[in-house]
Motif scaffolding. Sequence first.
Motif, short mmCIF file in Angstrom:
data_model
loop_
_atom_site.label_atom_id
_atom_site.label_comp_id
_atom_site.label_asym_id
_atom_site.label_seq_id
_atom_site.Cartn_x
_atom_site.Cartn_y
_atom_site.Cartn_z
N PHE A 1 -1.01 -0.84 -13.85
CA PHE A 1 -0.33 -0.12 -14.93
C PHE A 1 -0.04 1.34 -14.60
O PHE A 1 0.54 2.04 -15.42
N ILE A 2 -0.44 1.79 -13.42
CA ILE A 2 -0.21 3.19 -13.05
C ILE A 2 0.79 3.24 -11.90
O ILE A 2 0.43 2.97 -10.75
N PRO A 3 2.04 3.56 -12.20
CA PRO A 3 3.04 3.65 -11.13
C PRO A 3 2.63 4.68 -10.10
O PRO A 3 2.07 5.72 -10.42
N GLY A 4 2.89 4.37 -8.86
CA GLY A 4 2.55 5.27 -7.78
C GLY A 4 1.22 4.93 -7.12
O GLY A 4 0.97 5.34 -5.99
N LEU A 5 0.38 4.18 -7.80
CA LEU A 5 -0.92 3.80 -7.22
C LEU A 5 -0.93 2.36 -6.69
O LEU A 5 -1.85 1.98 -5.98
N ARG A 6 0.07 1.59 -7.05
CA ARG A 6 0.04 0.17 -6.71
C ARG A 6 0.00 -0.07 -5.21
O ARG A 6 -0.88 -0.76 -4.70
N THR A 7 0.95 0.50 -4.50
CA THR A 7 1.04 0.23 -3.06
C THR A 7 -0.22 0.68 -2.34
O THR A 7 -0.84 -0.10 -1.61
N ILE A 8 -0.63 1.90 -2.55
CA ILE A 8 -1.81 2.41 -1.85
C ILE A 8 -3.09 1.73 -2.33
O ILE A 8 -3.95 1.38 -1.53
N GLY A 9 -3.21 1.51 -3.62
CA GLY A 9 -4.42 0.88 -4.16
C GLY A 9 -4.61 -0.54 -3.68
O GLY A 9 -5.72 -0.94 -3.31
N PHE A 10 -3.53 -1.32 -3.68
CA PHE A 10 -3.64 -2.72 -3.27
C PHE A 10 -3.82 -2.83 -1.76
O PHE A 10 -4.54 -3.70 -1.27
N THR A 11 -3.17 -1.95 -1.00
CA THR A 11 -3.34 -1.96 0.45
C THR A 11 -4.76 -1.54 0.83
O THR A 11 -5.39 -2.15 1.70
N LEU A 12 -5.27 -0.51 0.16
CA LEU A 12 -6.65 -0.09 0.44
C LEU A 12 -7.66 -1.16 0.05
O LEU A 12 -8.72 -1.27 0.67
#
Length: 193
Positions: A110-121
Amino acid sequence: MLVEWQTWIGAHADSVGFVFVGLLLLTYLLEDVAIVCAATLATQGLVNIPVALIAIFVGIVTGDMALYVLGRYGRRLRGLRYKTLTSRYFKYTRKKLVQRPFLNLFLIRFIPGLRTIGFTLSGFMALSPWLFLAAALVATSIWSVLIFTLLYYVGVAASEVFHEIKWLVPVIALSVLLFANLVLSKLLKRRYA
């Protein structure tokens, strides 16, 4: 671009499978645009609501899983692993993700901008793939239905008001989505920062 995609997919709306695949692939490029496109096509009666929802849901979940897998394979790169493990930002992020992984993965959706980095991490840190998949399924189902429904009803209302200029409907829908993303992002970042 949004109007072009909508026109292209709408022109092939007689083939449910083609529309499904088109919307699914669009989620890999820009998931917010895919949701707007799906809601707009459903508003105009060019695609069934269940087909549109399932296409964006499958596209978003498989895209999230691809990010997880990318992070998992990123562990094999020695230089990247060293740089990441010695970074103080990574340590902070890891601490947050490990404390309450399901909740944090759920909120990242639900937080745009965190999806790519959060899911990859998440993949890089080798969080349980089943935990990740469960969080992705639950969060994406809520996200997809909530945003799609909001955009669908905005589209219905806008098409009644702007029936002469239909091209304005996806623009209004995208504006509503961007505004909703901004508000959700600020609320969640403030609460969980």
